[in-house]
Enzyme design. Structure first.
Site, PDB file in Angstrom:
ATOM      1  N   ALA A 125      -4.636  -2.143  10.637  1.00  0.00           N
ATOM      2  CA  ALA A 125      -5.112  -3.144  11.432  1.00  0.00           C
ATOM      3  C   ALA A 125      -5.275  -4.248  10.698  1.00  0.00           C
ATOM      4  O   ALA A 125      -4.771  -5.349  10.834  1.00  0.00           O
ATOM      5  CB  ALA A 125      -6.167  -2.848  12.547  1.00  0.00           C
ATOM      6  N   ASP A 168       1.856   3.972  14.703  1.00  0.00           N
ATOM      7  CA  ASP A 168       0.645   3.142  14.599  1.00  0.00           C
ATOM      8  C   ASP A 168       0.657   1.727  14.298  1.00  0.00           C
ATOM      9  O   ASP A 168       0.234   0.739  14.798  1.00  0.00           O
ATOM     10  CB  ASP A 168      -0.554   3.554  13.518  1.00  0.00           C
ATOM     11  CG  ASP A 168      -0.869   4.984  13.520  1.00  0.00           C
ATOM     12  OD1 ASP A 168      -0.338   5.560  14.502  1.00  0.00           O
ATOM     13  OD2 ASP A 168      -1.666   5.500  12.621  1.00  0.00           O
TER      14      ASP A 168
END
Length: 351
Positions: A125, A168
């Site tokens: 992230a 992801d």
């Protein structure tokens, strides 16, 4: 854009179905969750500066025992190395593709509230948000295809020895709910998978269970990978079945057949358990799944352990029972908040 602060967010992600087949030429469905995110800020500066985070890149301690305790609970690494790695990968990619970057400097800083070691993709992230800042600062968003970006995020993590798959990073680059096809044909021909955003309204209400003090989630892929490479029949066929769950799951979502979805979620975990074994999965992680199953809910890992995604087919009454069980077991339970697509008009034109 010269003098202003550029700010980007990337969200935690949940592997809903098909993981870990993304690293085995499989298929997955993943979603971004708004509950947790990482933010990266970039502003122009005379020198290029990567700012340490006051908590995650802590270097001042009150005592030796505090330093040791800190390393035991948080590990050795903060986010500075992640920011440095994506700067390097971004620069090298642009050089390789003949994309000219303006001669100017910047300061990067980050913040994150994604819980550590919960298998919610906290590291990627930070990298994903930083990449978005660089795309805008150098005004090259239109020159670097959306499909390519998850590979750049993964390359930055690989640079640091983080072993992972593309799933992801795709979820974090795209946002929303995404179906991914990592077939060998696609990977060999395109260098990435084929990614299709799905309608978020197809999802039933989902929940997240995680532990406040989780164990490391990074050692799980170990022997399975080697056995798969060696052509171990059980692993190869099991992994194909895991990949197939995502295909079936897509159909179940599109038909809003939620009892089928519950079945597929449970099967996903059972297959993972049979391949990896309990020792690799970890007692705490298994307990989280079992707490959900105890009340008749469907559950599986969001990633490779640390948190689980839960679907309560019987609705609110079942959620209530689950809350009690989680409270007794010392786990945190949260409703999953969804994130719509993160792609803007410039991004969509590159697809």
């Amino acid at each position: 854009m010269e003098g202003q602060v550029i700010k980007h967010k990337a969200y935690a992600r949940v592997g809903l179905l098909g993981n870990p087949s993304d690293v085995y030429y499989g298929n997955t469905i993943s979603l971004s969750l708004a509950n947790f995110s990482a933010t990266v800020n970039l502003h122009p500066s005379d020198d290029l500066l990567i700012q340490p985070h006051p908590i995650h890149d802590f270097v001042r301690f009150t005592s030796l025992p505090q330093l040791v305790n800190r390393l035991d609970t948080e590990g050795y690494y903060g986010g500075v190395r992640l920011l440095m790695a994506i700067c390097k990968i971004f620069n090298n990619y642009c050089k390789e593709k003949g994309i000219a970057l303006a001669d100017k400097n910047f300061t990067l800083s980050y913040d994150t509230d994604i819980p550590r070691q919960t298998g919610l993709s906290g590291s990627s992230a930070i990298v994903c948000a930083a990449l978005n800042c660089l795309l805008d600062f150098y005004d090259v968003r239109h020159l670097i295809k959306v499909e390519v970006r998850p590979g750049l995020v993964l390359a930055a993590e690989n640079e640091l020895g983080i072993v992972a798959g593309l799933q992801d990073r795709v979820a974090q680059v795209y946002g929303g709910l995404v179906y991914m096809d990592f077939s060998q044909e696609n990977m060999d021909k395109l260098g990435h998978g084929v990614y299709e955003p799905l309608d978020l309204n197809l999802l039933p209400p989902l929940h997240l269970i995680y532990a406040e003090n989780p164990s490391d989630s990074g050692k799980v892929h170990s022997k399975v990978r080697q056995r798969w490479l060696d052509g171990d029949e059980f692993i190869v066929s099991s992994m194909k079945e895991v990949a197939n769950l995502a295909k079936e799951g897509r159909k179940a979502l599109e038909e809003k057949d939620y009892s089928k979805l519950a079945e597929l979620i449970n099967r996903n975990f059972d297959l993972r358990r049979s391949m990896f074994g309990d020792a690799a999965l970890g007692d705490l992680n298994i307990k989280m799944v079992e707490v959900a199953r105890k009340v008749g809910a469907a559950s599986k890992f969001t990633g490779s352990g640390g948190a689980v995604v839960v679907f309560c087919p019987d609705g609110d009454s079942q959620v209530k029972l689950l809350e009690e069980e989680c409270h007794q077991a010392g786990f945190v339970l949260q409703p999953i908040e969804l994130v719509p697509s993160r792609l803007n008009e410039i991004d969509l034109k590159t697809l």
